[in-house]
Write a protein that holds these residues in place. Sequence first.
Motif, PDB file in Angstrom:
ATOM      1  N   THR A 125     -16.984 -68.665 -19.793  1.00  0.00           N
ATOM      2  CA  THR A 125     -16.216 -68.533 -20.916  1.00  0.00           C
ATOM      3  C   THR A 125     -16.800 -69.125 -22.170  1.00  0.00           C
ATOM      4  O   THR A 125     -16.724 -68.951 -23.193  1.00  0.00           O
ATOM      5  CB  THR A 125     -14.574 -68.931 -20.682  1.00  0.00           C
ATOM      6  OG1 THR A 125     -14.745 -70.131 -20.369  1.00  0.00           O
ATOM      7  CG2 THR A 125     -13.999 -68.028 -19.777  1.00  0.00           C
ATOM      8  N   ARG A 129     -19.718 -66.455 -22.625  1.00  0.00           N
ATOM      9  CA  ARG A 129     -18.602 -65.497 -23.213  1.00  0.00           C
ATOM     10  C   ARG A 129     -18.623 -64.050 -22.371  1.00  0.00           C
ATOM     11  O   ARG A 129     -18.628 -62.945 -23.067  1.00  0.00           O
ATOM     12  CB  ARG A 129     -18.808 -65.374 -24.395  1.00  0.00           C
ATOM     13  CG  ARG A 129     -18.598 -66.780 -25.193  1.00  0.00           C
ATOM     14  CD  ARG A 129     -18.402 -66.693 -26.877  1.00  0.00           C
ATOM     15  NE  ARG A 129     -18.481 -67.884 -27.543  1.00  0.00           N
ATOM     16  CZ  ARG A 129     -17.102 -68.346 -27.781  1.00  0.00           C
ATOM     17  NH1 ARG A 129     -16.131 -67.921 -27.149  1.00  0.00           N
ATOM     18  NH2 ARG A 129     -17.459 -69.584 -28.276  1.00  0.00           N
ATOM     19  N   GLU A 131     -16.373 -62.066 -19.678  1.00  0.00           N
ATOM     20  CA  GLU A 131     -15.221 -62.224 -18.938  1.00  0.00           C
ATOM     21  C   GLU A 131     -15.330 -61.770 -17.356  1.00  0.00           C
ATOM     22  O   GLU A 131     -14.561 -61.466 -16.614  1.00  0.00           O
ATOM     23  CB  GLU A 131     -14.140 -61.721 -19.417  1.00  0.00           C
ATOM     24  CG  GLU A 131     -13.841 -62.187 -20.653  1.00  0.00           C
ATOM     25  CD  GLU A 131     -14.421 -61.265 -22.057  1.00  0.00           C
ATOM     26  OE1 GLU A 131     -13.931 -62.019 -23.144  1.00  0.00           O
ATOM     27  OE2 GLU A 131     -15.251 -60.561 -21.615  1.00  0.00           O
ATOM     28  N   ILE A 134     -15.357 -63.780 -14.504  1.00  0.00           N
ATOM     29  CA  ILE A 134     -14.101 -64.527 -14.363  1.00  0.00           C
ATOM     30  C   ILE A 134     -13.004 -63.403 -13.854  1.00  0.00           C
ATOM     31  O   ILE A 134     -12.173 -63.666 -13.217  1.00  0.00           O
ATOM     32  CB  ILE A 134     -13.566 -64.876 -15.790  1.00  0.00           C
ATOM     33  CG1 ILE A 134     -14.732 -65.901 -16.439  1.00  0.00           C
ATOM     34  CG2 ILE A 134     -12.311 -65.555 -15.728  1.00  0.00           C
ATOM     35  CD1 ILE A 134     -14.809 -66.999 -15.792  1.00  0.00           C
ATOM     36  N   LYS A 135     -13.113 -62.107 -14.198  1.00  0.00           N
ATOM     37  CA  LYS A 135     -12.298 -61.148 -13.723  1.00  0.00           C
ATOM     38  C   LYS A 135     -12.604 -61.124 -12.197  1.00  0.00           C
ATOM     39  O   LYS A 135     -11.514 -60.997 -11.714  1.00  0.00           O
ATOM     40  CB  LYS A 135     -12.733 -59.687 -14.346  1.00  0.00           C
ATOM     41  CG  LYS A 135     -11.503 -58.624 -14.617  1.00  0.00           C
ATOM     42  CD  LYS A 135     -12.048 -57.606 -15.535  1.00  0.00           C
ATOM     43  CE  LYS A 135     -10.668 -56.659 -15.536  1.00  0.00           C
ATOM     44  NZ  LYS A 135     -11.142 -55.801 -16.453  1.00  0.00           N
TER      45      LYS A 135
ATOM     46  N   ILE B  23      -8.142 -65.175 -19.327  1.00  0.00           N
ATOM     47  CA  ILE B  23      -9.360 -64.777 -19.840  1.00  0.00           C
ATOM     48  C   ILE B  23      -9.840 -63.304 -19.156  1.00  0.00           C
ATOM     49  O   ILE B  23     -10.454 -62.623 -19.834  1.00  0.00           O
ATOM     50  CB  ILE B  23     -10.475 -65.905 -19.562  1.00  0.00           C
ATOM     51  CG1 ILE B  23     -10.305 -67.245 -20.030  1.00  0.00           C
ATOM     52  CG2 ILE B  23     -11.950 -65.253 -19.744  1.00  0.00           C
ATOM     53  CD1 ILE B  23     -10.645 -67.282 -21.523  1.00  0.00           C
ATOM     54  N   SER B  24      -9.310 -63.464 -17.923  1.00  0.00           N
ATOM     55  CA  SER B  24      -9.812 -62.059 -17.033  1.00  0.00           C
ATOM     56  C   SER B  24      -8.830 -60.891 -17.489  1.00  0.00           C
ATOM     57  O   SER B  24      -9.280 -59.688 -17.347  1.00  0.00           O
ATOM     58  CB  SER B  24      -9.734 -62.341 -15.896  1.00  0.00           C
ATOM     59  OG  SER B  24      -8.494 -62.683 -15.419  1.00  0.00           O
ATOM     60  N   THR B  26      -8.437 -58.533 -19.588  1.00  0.00           N
ATOM     61  CA  THR B  26      -9.084 -57.853 -20.757  1.00  0.00           C
ATOM     62  C   THR B  26      -8.423 -56.185 -20.912  1.00  0.00           C
ATOM     63  O   THR B  26      -8.787 -55.587 -21.770  1.00  0.00           O
ATOM     64  CB  THR B  26     -10.485 -57.564 -20.730  1.00  0.00           C
ATOM     65  OG1 THR B  26     -10.636 -56.777 -19.405  1.00  0.00           O
ATOM     66  CG2 THR B  26     -11.219 -58.989 -20.590  1.00  0.00           C
TER      67      THR B  26
END
Lengths: 169, 264
Positions: A125, A129, A131, A134-135, B23-24, B26
């Motif tokens: 992050t 940068r 995601e 992280i997802k 953050i995830s 989206t």
Amino acid sequence: MDDSFFSYLERLQIMGFFVAYPIVYLFVKSFFSGAKNERISQLPFFLSYAYALVGTLYVGLLIRDLYPFSSVLQNDSSNLFSFLKIWGLLSLIFWIPKIAKQPVFSLLHSLIFFYFLVKDLLFFTIKLRDETVIKNDMRVFTDSLLLNIISLFFIFLIALLYRWVKKTT
Amino acid sequence: MKLFNNKTLLVLLLLISGYGYMISCTRDNDLIVPVQLTQPFVPNRGNNVHTPGTQTAGDPAQWKMDKSHSSVLWSTSYVGASGLLTGRFNQFGTHEVTAAEMQNYTTSGQPLLDNSWAFNESDPSQTFINGYVQINTSNTGEPGRDAGCNISGMGTTAIVSGTQNLNVTNIAKIKSTKVELDPTSNGYIVTLDFTWQGKLTSPLTKSIVGKLNYVPKSRIASATPYDVFGLQLLFSFNCRDFGITSTSIADKIDIECNMNFHNK
């Protein structure tokens, strides 16, 4: 641990088992230790066993991976004895009652997986940068959270059932 | 109170994991069902061809510009920051004015034949437009302005009654160099050469892209029936390119030419 795609998958796989355990552990310790209900107050006692059960499920997955064509990771011989796998296998020692009596060790054991989550959060992050990683981590985190909660309640119910059977016989 | 008791640690870990979820999130996995709100444009053009010919009266094949029912309008933002300031040019025509034709004409009618145009509805390569306006005939409805600051501000001379002034200082011209079909409407995209001296020392030509709309031919029922059609040309230019310094008007001037034609 190298940065290959298989290593990443292996890390995600093991995180799916253990990464959310610290949350479950701290939640149970914070809100169920010293509860008025006698049975509920015993819940923290089963944390180590619940953790060991999750570890056992992980061993089951590793065994399944040994069979041909069962996993994308099974042909990658470099992963056979990786640090994370060995660390994950160590969770089995919490079946030993003497170790299980100190559930804080299970917390310490699982924090290494939580560290990977924090590392990804910081690295992807702030620096990259991106995601996507992280997802993936958070999906695995959610699965892990559910697995650890279910595992704890499963152990708790087995214990209650065992006591009830023992009392009635 | 211990620094790292269970609840403190729990809050810390919850914050970290909460941040991760934030953050995830989206929304990439949201099921978005595309809904087609507007249908793709399907052009509907005919095959009308209109040419001016020699402007012979009574020949229905020769189309004449109906000057008294046409207009060349301009508009710009007042002081560059307010509502629109608008006006029209009283004298204009559809003729390609050559250098030799840039002179005074002693007439109250059209000084030159309005015959430098052609329109082909389905083949824009056959379409072309030439036109001019007399700058000093700008009419905003305020005679003090039209015969005052408009004359000095635009670098031209006052109207002389009974004279059509097509001199280089008083004429602005357009000449189409390319006409294409507009893929989003039944109209056309026109590339124009816009020539005007303004307050420069010699005329300047700028290439400008405009939009041409065609109002299809219609039959007008009367004792002697005749046909009409219309062309509307819209374009803009930057008056600062032509040395206009007036702060009463904005840089961008919008021009709207509404040309009506008949075949009487």
